[in-house]
Enzyme design. Structure first.
Site, PDB file in Angstrom:
ATOM      1  N   GLU A   1     -26.044 -13.800  -4.135  1.00 54.59           N
ATOM      2  CA  GLU A   1     -26.985 -14.390  -5.097  1.00 54.59           C
ATOM      3  C   GLU A   1     -26.833 -13.660  -6.415  1.00 54.59           C
ATOM      4  O   GLU A   1     -26.878 -12.436  -6.464  1.00 54.59           O
ATOM      5  CB  GLU A   1     -28.422 -14.272  -4.567  1.00 54.59           C
ATOM      6  CG  GLU A   1     -29.502 -14.640  -5.568  1.00 54.59           C
ATOM      7  CD  GLU A   1     -29.343 -16.026  -6.180  1.00 54.59           C
ATOM      8  OE1 GLU A   1     -29.259 -17.012  -5.417  1.00 54.59           O
ATOM      9  OE2 GLU A   1     -29.271 -16.127  -7.428  1.00 54.59           O
TER      10      GLU A   1
ATOM     11  N   ILE B   1     -43.572 -30.296  -2.022  1.00 53.71           N
ATOM     12  CA  ILE B   1     -43.937 -31.342  -1.076  1.00 53.71           C
ATOM     13  C   ILE B   1     -42.875 -31.446   0.019  1.00 53.71           C
ATOM     14  O   ILE B   1     -41.678 -31.492  -0.271  1.00 53.71           O
ATOM     15  CB  ILE B   1     -44.014 -32.724  -1.773  1.00 53.71           C
ATOM     16  CG1 ILE B   1     -44.894 -32.673  -3.015  1.00 53.71           C
ATOM     17  CG2 ILE B   1     -44.454 -33.803  -0.792  1.00 53.71           C
ATOM     18  CD1 ILE B   1     -46.350 -32.535  -2.753  1.00 53.71           C
TER      19      ILE B   1
ATOM     20  N   HIS C   1     -41.611 -34.043   1.895  1.00 50.48           N
ATOM     21  CA  HIS C   1     -41.717 -35.497   1.790  1.00 50.48           C
ATOM     22  C   HIS C   1     -41.590 -36.178   3.150  1.00 50.48           C
ATOM     23  O   HIS C   1     -40.821 -35.731   3.998  1.00 50.48           O
ATOM     24  CB  HIS C   1     -40.619 -36.050   0.872  1.00 50.48           C
ATOM     25  CG  HIS C   1     -40.815 -35.690  -0.563  1.00 50.48           C
ATOM     26  ND1 HIS C   1     -41.815 -36.238  -1.327  1.00 50.48           N
ATOM     27  CD2 HIS C   1     -40.146 -34.827  -1.370  1.00 50.48           C
ATOM     28  CE1 HIS C   1     -41.748 -35.733  -2.549  1.00 50.48           C
ATOM     29  NE2 HIS C   1     -40.752 -34.869  -2.604  1.00 50.48           N
TER      30      HIS C   1
ATOM     31  N   ARG D   1     -33.848 -29.739 -11.629  1.00 45.01           N
ATOM     32  CA  ARG D   1     -33.214 -30.389 -10.482  1.00 45.01           C
ATOM     33  C   ARG D   1     -31.700 -30.404 -10.707  1.00 45.01           C
ATOM     34  O   ARG D   1     -31.257 -30.558 -11.833  1.00 45.01           O
ATOM     35  CB  ARG D   1     -33.687 -31.833 -10.366  1.00 45.01           C
ATOM     36  CG  ARG D   1     -35.198 -32.014 -10.275  1.00 45.01           C
ATOM     37  CD  ARG D   1     -35.503 -33.506 -10.301  1.00 45.01           C
ATOM     38  NE  ARG D   1     -36.929 -33.811 -10.371  1.00 45.01           N
ATOM     39  CZ  ARG D   1     -37.651 -33.803 -11.484  1.00 45.01           C
ATOM     40  NH1 ARG D   1     -37.098 -33.455 -12.642  1.00 45.01           N
ATOM     41  NH2 ARG D   1     -38.925 -34.132 -11.461  1.00 45.01           N
TER      42      ARG D   1
ATOM     43  N   GLU E   1     -30.813 -32.301  -4.959  1.00 41.29           N
ATOM     44  CA  GLU E   1     -32.056 -32.417  -5.736  1.00 41.29           C
ATOM     45  C   GLU E   1     -33.163 -32.882  -4.794  1.00 41.29           C
ATOM     46  O   GLU E   1     -32.987 -32.867  -3.567  1.00 41.29           O
ATOM     47  CB  GLU E   1     -31.845 -33.375  -6.913  1.00 41.29           C
ATOM     48  CG  GLU E   1     -31.350 -34.744  -6.500  1.00 41.29           C
ATOM     49  CD  GLU E   1     -31.196 -35.683  -7.686  1.00 41.29           C
ATOM     50  OE1 GLU E   1     -31.900 -35.510  -8.701  1.00 41.29           O
ATOM     51  OE2 GLU E   1     -30.379 -36.607  -7.604  1.00 41.29           O
ATOM     52  N   SER E   2     -34.291 -33.298  -5.318  1.00 40.82           N
ATOM     53  CA  SER E   2     -35.373 -33.734  -4.446  1.00 40.82           C
ATOM     54  C   SER E   2     -34.883 -34.894  -3.588  1.00 40.82           C
ATOM     55  O   SER E   2     -34.168 -35.748  -4.097  1.00 40.82           O
ATOM     56  CB  SER E   2     -36.564 -34.167  -5.298  1.00 40.82           C
ATOM     57  OG  SER E   2     -37.670 -34.384  -4.467  1.00 40.82           O
TER      58      SER E   2
ATOM     59  N   CYS F   1     -54.922  -6.895  -7.906  1.00 41.90           N
ATOM     60  CA  CYS F   1     -55.107  -8.158  -8.623  1.00 41.90           C
ATOM     61  C   CYS F   1     -56.448  -8.710  -8.201  1.00 41.90           C
ATOM     62  O   CYS F   1     -56.652  -9.054  -7.042  1.00 41.90           O
ATOM     63  CB  CYS F   1     -54.007  -9.144  -8.258  1.00 41.90           C
ATOM     64  SG  CYS F   1     -54.350 -10.827  -8.783  1.00 41.90           S
TER      65      CYS F   1
HETATM   66  C1  LIG Z   1     -39.068 -30.172 -10.662  1.00 45.04           C
HETATM   67  C2  LIG Z   1     -38.610 -30.242  -9.236  1.00 45.04           C
HETATM   68  C3  LIG Z   1     -39.455 -30.745  -8.240  1.00 45.04           C
HETATM   69  C4  LIG Z   1     -39.025 -30.847  -6.929  1.00 45.04           C
HETATM   70  N1  LIG Z   1     -39.905 -31.233  -5.979  1.00 45.04           N
HETATM   71  C5  LIG Z   1     -39.490 -31.264  -4.669  1.00 45.04           C
HETATM   72  C6  LIG Z   1     -40.411 -31.587  -3.647  1.00 45.04           C
HETATM   73  O1  LIG Z   1     -41.614 -31.750  -3.888  1.00 45.04           O
HETATM   74  N2  LIG Z   1     -39.949 -31.697  -2.378  1.00 45.04           N
HETATM   75  C7  LIG Z   1     -38.640 -31.488  -2.078  1.00 45.04           C
HETATM   76  O2  LIG Z   1     -38.269 -31.635  -0.929  1.00 45.04           O
HETATM   77  N3  LIG Z   1     -37.752 -31.116  -3.034  1.00 45.04           N
HETATM   78  C8  LIG Z   1     -38.166 -30.991  -4.313  1.00 45.04           C
HETATM   79  N4  LIG Z   1     -37.275 -30.609  -5.281  1.00 45.04           N
HETATM   80  C9  LIG Z   1     -35.917 -30.298  -4.910  1.00 45.04           C
HETATM   81  C10 LIG Z   1     -35.761 -28.898  -4.331  1.00 45.04           C
HETATM   82  O3  LIG Z   1     -36.502 -27.961  -5.067  1.00 45.04           O
HETATM   83  C11 LIG Z   1     -34.299 -28.533  -4.369  1.00 45.04           C
HETATM   84  O4  LIG Z   1     -33.563 -29.557  -3.797  1.00 45.04           O
HETATM   85  C12 LIG Z   1     -34.001 -27.254  -3.610  1.00 45.04           C
HETATM   86  O5  LIG Z   1     -34.819 -26.193  -4.055  1.00 45.04           O
HETATM   87  C13 LIG Z   1     -32.541 -26.902  -3.804  1.00 45.04           C
HETATM   88  O6  LIG Z   1     -32.283 -25.676  -3.203  1.00 45.04           O
HETATM   89  P1  LIG Z   1     -30.885 -24.997  -3.418  1.00 45.04           P
HETATM   90  O7  LIG Z   1     -30.872 -23.800  -2.551  1.00 45.04           O
HETATM   91  O8  LIG Z   1     -29.813 -25.987  -3.289  1.00 45.04           O
HETATM   92  O9  LIG Z   1     -30.847 -24.615  -4.965  1.00 45.04           O
HETATM   93  P2  LIG Z   1     -31.449 -23.392  -5.765  1.00 45.04           P
HETATM   94  O10 LIG Z   1     -32.796 -23.027  -5.316  1.00 45.04           O
HETATM   95  O11 LIG Z   1     -31.290 -23.711  -7.212  1.00 45.04           O
HETATM   96  O12 LIG Z   1     -30.510 -22.198  -5.375  1.00 45.04           O
HETATM   97  C14 LIG Z   1     -29.198 -22.045  -5.838  1.00 45.04           C
HETATM   98  C15 LIG Z   1     -28.952 -20.567  -5.989  1.00 45.04           C
HETATM   99  O13 LIG Z   1     -27.594 -20.328  -6.238  1.00 45.04           O
HETATM  100  C16 LIG Z   1     -27.457 -19.245  -7.106  1.00 45.04           C
HETATM  101  N5  LIG Z   1     -26.128 -19.293  -7.702  1.00 45.04           N
HETATM  102  C17 LIG Z   1     -25.627 -20.265  -8.497  1.00 45.04           C
HETATM  103  N6  LIG Z   1     -24.368 -19.973  -8.841  1.00 45.04           N
HETATM  104  C18 LIG Z   1     -24.059 -18.805  -8.238  1.00 45.04           C
HETATM  105  C19 LIG Z   1     -22.888 -17.997  -8.208  1.00 45.04           C
HETATM  106  N7  LIG Z   1     -21.804 -18.353  -8.872  1.00 45.04           N
HETATM  107  N8  LIG Z   1     -22.914 -16.849  -7.496  1.00 45.04           N
HETATM  108  C20 LIG Z   1     -24.055 -16.483  -6.828  1.00 45.04           C
HETATM  109  N9  LIG Z   1     -25.158 -17.206  -6.820  1.00 45.04           N
HETATM  110  C21 LIG Z   1     -25.166 -18.368  -7.509  1.00 45.04           C
HETATM  111  C22 LIG Z   1     -28.582 -19.487  -8.072  1.00 45.04           C
HETATM  112  O14 LIG Z   1     -28.920 -18.313  -8.782  1.00 45.04           O
HETATM  113  C23 LIG Z   1     -29.689 -19.988  -7.165  1.00 45.04           C
HETATM  114  O15 LIG Z   1     -30.524 -18.948  -6.723  1.00 45.04           O
HETATM  115  C24 LIG Z   1     -37.716 -30.465  -6.598  1.00 45.04           C
HETATM  116  C25 LIG Z   1     -36.882 -29.926  -7.580  1.00 45.04           C
HETATM  117  C26 LIG Z   1     -37.339 -29.778  -8.873  1.00 45.04           C
HETATM  118  C27 LIG Z   1     -36.479 -29.115  -9.876  1.00 45.04           C
END
Ligand SMILES: Cc1cc2nc3c(=O)[nH]c(=O)nc-3n(C[C@H](O)[C@H](O)[C@H](O)COP(=O)(O)OP(=O)(O)OC[C@H]3O[C@@H](n4cnc5c(N)ncnc54)[C@H](O)[C@@H]3O)c2cc1C
Ligand SMILES: Cc1cc2nc3c(=O)[nH]c(=O)nc-3n(C[C@H](O)[C@H](O)[C@H](O)COP(=O)(O)OP(=O)(O)OC[C@H]3O[C@@H](n4cnc5c(N)ncnc54)[C@H](O)[C@@H]3O)c2cc1C
Lengths: 488, 424
Positions: free
Chosen positions: A35, A51, A53, A315, A341-342, A405
């Site tokens: 990370e 959420i 979903h 997203r 994404e979501s 806190c």
């Molecule tokens: C506004 C918003 C609302 C949402 N609401 C919902 C909801 O209500 N319900 C739902 O199911 N989903 C929701 N989603 C979607 C959900 O949040 C995401 O799909 C999910 O968090 C994605 O997780 P991830 O681990 O793929 O990405 P991330 O949490 O973005 O993790 C990716 C990680 O990779 C790391 N990284 C990137 N490049 C490198 C690299 N080269 N080397 C090392 N580390 C790296 C980053 O630092 C990051 O920590 C929402 C998203 C958003 C933005």
């Protein structure tokens, strides 16, 4: 190469990466989780609507539909094993005015095709009874009992912790920069902390998953566009909406919703606007206006004066519009997850399981570890205990009797405990996300000096080295010249 | 079963709490207890190491800790019990208190309570300032605590939003420390704090103040790199084209104080939305019998000396209540805020109280008038008392005393109203 070979390197410790690491920790594999940030879960996984979903939203037949519904069904067990806040309290899609009513039928149809359980149409009167503050123009609602809410950061932290308990190696502030290849095969990951040989790489890099894909050697025009979502957080003492309320969706998003959180605060959002900069999580005046207007459509009585915080998340919107989940032919030793994404949070447990299955099929032989422990034990949260339990806790360790806190009633004992876990909090924000300290009305005004003191002491660093969220975000600059001298 | 019974429990040991405890004891209450969550007595005064305290009460210019010490000495001399490092978590309407003290929970029963919890500062979130969320955004009071108590600088190059007193005092303090204060911006067309502080802290140190300006954006990912200011129109909307980027590493907020009443609400105390504090009568009693309140928890004061006086008043009556266990008279006149009065205290007044001595009304105006004005107190539309002021400003509390001889003028009235009008 100086480093021992890992079976699997996971790039990105968001909810997808951490749940994948935890799922793989069940097997005899050497797993490394990389990370680039100073903590797990600081990407999309910490700034979303939280959420779980039900699954009536995605287009039938897509990965989104499939993994949403499959993921949703896994949350009760997951929450039970990892001990994070999760409530399957159901959600509502609320139609305002007669013209929105037919959209509920479409959702119902889609939900049926996707295999969603627990859907029920309710009348306007019933909706008014269940949420007295709802817009009086309500014309009906879709009630889905399988919808849930969670504390998304807690999910990530608990999953990472459980993975590390089961021998996954986690490296923070370690960025994957490139790959070492033998022909088409990935055999190592180059990082700012050296090169790590491996057999398999799993791309869980969120917004940067397209960059990783190209570095791995995929020739593709697939592109991730950051799509910003902005939010308001309301004071729990002033606004209490005990429901999860969606408007009817638009073609690009589920719209501005108003929902309670597992901590009792109400949040409103998100917007959905494509932007260019993958780091730009700033909040904008236009975005906030849009959130407020959208939220007022559902709950006209909301008052801006009761807002205690604003935030935004990005997203990872993929150019195919669906989750990309593949073991591509062109590159060997590579599992690619992109455009999550979501509903990515909801789907994450099922996506993690899919990775395990993919490795079974293409990868090393997976052998279960007899001593795998799926339980991440909970840590005490002072505010949730009865007075008797509080007394006992304080008796065992008097640091639980010192409140740091006051808005959220977080004690020194809880903070110290978070600094000494398998996935320790080492920054102010890390403490904040784990304990909810500073998330109340005063937004850290009172606790910040105390937290700096505790972090400096526990991490054995100078107060000027304590950061908000990693290097570059130091909270203090230097000792004052004219020392206070006011301990009168 | 409560572990402890007291005549009067005072929550908070700032100037209000200290004075209340002294007065309750002097009035004859026996067991008077001050509960303070901090590690020393004195409340916010401990971190106010500048002078400006005591001019009214002692006719001396003291620092905050010096001023507090005078009352701490009396509290100790009178045998008031104090519990430090103890935070009250809950109060019931029947005056039972639950507190946590360095590792143990306490239950205390009080015959009377004085709420003196002070106030907290308004945060960035409450203003919903757009932009990023890096390190380097603090309230002025937090910065004060860093420098005066912890001995560390929270930044080197500052922009300050809001022109409250703490912000102005901190601006000067930062200059003493060798930091740069690039600018103070204030959304209103006039200074938020006292003119005295404006002159002594900003003008004397050449710190530029821009009125009718606000911060519309914060830049920087890890640490603040700049803020963007803009001029605002009469509806407080930023005027396009007036944006200016101010490079800085810290944004201080001095945008108002909010009485700290979460605990009061648990006890069933009703709050006035205008002040954020409890509704009180002329004895500083709230709607809950036996629960009194004083100081910034009631409404935000500009001078600690007046806080002390309010503490004396509340403490005296709390002591009285503890001894006799009865509520004062039920005959209450409502006191109404009229033209250009933002709020006036007490909210209700017993006309007979004037027989016991003069009664003071405290008010703040809604907008400044930089010309002589009348402050009129009227009963049923008839003038009872008037006072002239050379000018009035929202930042400066106005006090007006009703002398005992006015008793006759208000005795039959239903309500008193206070208004401020320009002398023509
Ligand atoms: C506004 C918003 C609302 C949402 N609401 C919902 C909801 O209500 N319900 C739902 O199911 N989903 C929701 N989603 C979607 C959900 O949040 C995401 O799909 C999910 O968090 C994605 O997780 P991830 O681990 O793929 O990405 P991330 O949490 O973005 O993790 C990716 C990680 O990779 C790391 N990284 C990137 N490049 C490198 C690299 N080269 N080397 C090392 N580390 C790296 C980053 O630092 C990051 O920590 C929402 C998203 C958003 C933005
Ligand atoms: C951050 C800040 C900085 C200030 N700086 C200045 C200045 O520089 N110059 C100036 O003239 N005026 C200043 N003031 C204003 C002035 O100091 C106040 O008017 C005065 O101190 C108010 O007195 P008080 O007794 O009402 O409250 P405080 O002095 O705030 O005292 C309240 C006390 O109650 C305690 N308390 C609160 N809740 C609980 C609980 N649940 N259990 C136990 N204890 C509790 C608090 O710890 C605190 O010690 C400042 C105010 C603030 C908020």
């Amino acid at each position: 190469m100086p480093n021992e070979k890992h079976d699997v390197i996971i790039i990105g410790a968001g909810v997808v990466g951490c749940l994948t690491a935890r799922a793989l920790s069940r097997y005899r594999l050497k797993v490394l989780l990389l990370e680039k940030a100073s903590d797990v879960g600081t990407g999309a996984s910490k700034a979303n609507t939280a959420i779980v979903h039900a699954g009536y939203d995605p287009t039938p037949g897509t990965n989104k539909a499939k993994f949403n519904v499959a993921g949703n069904a896994m949350w009760d067990q997951l929450a039970g094993e990892l001990n994070f806040p999760f409530e399957r309290r159901g959600d509502y899609v609320v139609a305002i005015g007669p013209e929105e009513l037919p959209i509920l039928d479409e959702l119902w149809e889609r939900g049926k095709k996707n295999g969603v359980l627990g859907m029920k149409m309710i009348s306007a009167d019933e909706m008014r009874r269940r949420e007295p503050n709802i817009n009086s123009q309500v014309s009906g609602a879709l009630w889905v009992s399988t919808g849930g809410i969670c504390d998304p950061f807690a999910v990530v932290a608990a999953a990472a912790e459980n993975a590390v308990m089961n021998s996954v190696e986690l490296m923070l502030e370690t960025e994957a920069l490139d790959f070492v290849k033998e022909g088409r095969r990935l055999v190592g990951v180059v990082t700012n902390r050296g090169t790590f040989p491996c057999r398999w790489v799993i791309n869980c890099a969120g917004l940067y998953s397209d960059v990783i894909m190209r570095q791995a050697g995929l020739e593709t025009d697939f592109k991730i566009t950051p799509r910003k979502g902005e939010y308001y957080v309301f004071d729990r003492a002033k606004v209490s909406i005990n429901n999860v309320l969606f408007p009817v969706p638009t073609p690009i998003s589920k719209g501005i919703m108003v929902t309670t959180t597992v901590h009792g605060n109400t949040i409103a959002g998100p917007t959905a606007h494509n932007i260019k900069d993958k780091e730009d999580t700033s909040v904008t005046p236009e975005g906030l206006e849009e959130v407020f207007a959208g939220a007022k459509k559902l709950l006209p009585s909301l008052d801006k004066g009761d807002v205690i915080a604003v935030f935004a998340g990005l997203r990872s919107s993929g150019s195919t519009g669906d989750f990309v989940m593949e073991v591509p032919r062109e590159v060997e030793g590579f599992v690619n997850l992109a455009g999550i994404e979501s509903p990515g949070l909801t789907s994450a447990p099922a996506i993690a399981q899919w990775v395990v299955d993919a490795l079974w099929e293409h990868g090393p032989k997976l052998e279960e570890k007899p001593d795998w422990d799926p339980i991440r034990p909970p840590r005490p949260r002072f505010r949730d205990l009865s007075p008797e339990e509080q007394t006992l806790l304080i008796y065992s360790n008097s640091a639980y009797g010192r409140i740091v806190c006051r808005c959220e009633t977080v004690t020194e004992g809880e903070i110290v405990a978070e600094v000494h876990t398998p996935v320790p909090a080492r920054t102010y924000d890390g403490i904040k996300r784990r304990t909810r300290l500073g998330m109340g009305r005063c937004q850290g005004g009172f606790d910040t000096p105390r937290v700096i003191e505790i972090l400096a002491r526990e991490l054995r660093i100078l107060p000027t080295k304590v950061t908000k969220k990693g290097p570059g975000s130091e909270l203090l600059t230097r000792p004052a010249k004219v020392q206070g001298g006011c301990h009168a | 079963m409560p572990e402890k019974k007291c005549d009067v429990v005072v929550i908070g040991s700032g100037p209000a709490g200290l004075a209340a405890a002294i007065a309750a004891k002097e009035r004859g209450a026996e067991d008077v207890l001050i509960i303070e969550r901090g590690e020393e007595l004195g409340g916010i005064l401990i971190q106010c190491i500048h002078t400006g305290f005591g001019l009214e009460i002692f006719q001396e210019d003291l620092t905050g800790p010096e001023y507090a010490q005078r009352f701490i000495d009396r509290v100790e001399g009178l045998g008031v019990e104090t519990m430090l490092g103890t935070m009250v978590l809950d109060i019931t309407p029947a005056r039972r208190l639950y507190a946590i003290q360095w590792g143990r929970l306490l239950e205390i029963e009080a015959r009377a309570i004085v709420l003196a919890m002070g106030c907290r500062e308004r945060s960035r979130g409450a203003l919903a300032i757009p932009g990023t969320r890096p390190a380097g955004i603090y309230t002025a009071g937090t910065a004060q605590r860093f420098i005066e108590i912890e001995g560390y600088m929270p930044g080197e190059r500052f922009a300050i939003l809001g022109s409250g007193d703490i912000g102005m005092i901190m601006a000067r303090r930062l200059v003493f420390e060798g930091a740069r204060v690039e600018r103070m911006v204030e959304v209103l067309p006039y200074v938020g704090g006292l003119v005295r502080n404006y002159v002594q802290c900003l003008v004397d140190y050449d710190i530029p103040l821009q009125l009718q300006h606000t911060v519309i954006d914060v830049k920087g990912r890890d640490r603040v790199e700049a803020v963007v200011s803009a001029q605002v129109d009469d509806n407080f909307q930023p005027i396009p084209g007036s944006e200016e980027t101010i490079p800085c590493d810290t944004l201080l907020l001095s945008v108002g104080l909010i009485p700290e009443n979460e605990l009061s609400k648990k006890a069933g105390v009703e709050l006035d939305p205008l002040t954020g504090g409890p509704y009180v009568d002329e004895t500083m009693q709230t709607n809950v019998p036996g629960i009194f309140a004083a100081g910034n928890v009631v409404h935000v004061y500009d001078l600690a000396d007046w806080v002390t006086e309010a503490g004396y008043l509340a403490g005296r009556h709390a002591g009285e209540y503890a001894i006799h266990q009865r509520r004062g008279s039920e005959r209450k006149l409502r006191v109404i805020a009229g033209d250009n009065v933002h709020h006036v205290l007490p909210h209700v007044l017993d006309p007979l109280s004037l027989e016991r001595g003069p009664q003071e009304l405290q008010l703040r105006v809604q907008w400044p008038v930089e010309a002589p004005v009348w402050v009129n107190v009227e009963a049923n539309g008839k003038l009872v008392k008037r006072k002239t002021e050379r000018y009035v400003r929202p930042s400066e509390m106005i006090r007006i005393k009703l002398p005992p001889e006015d008793h006759g003028k208000i005795v039959g009235a239903k309500e008193l109203s206070v208004r401020v009008e320009e002398k023509s």
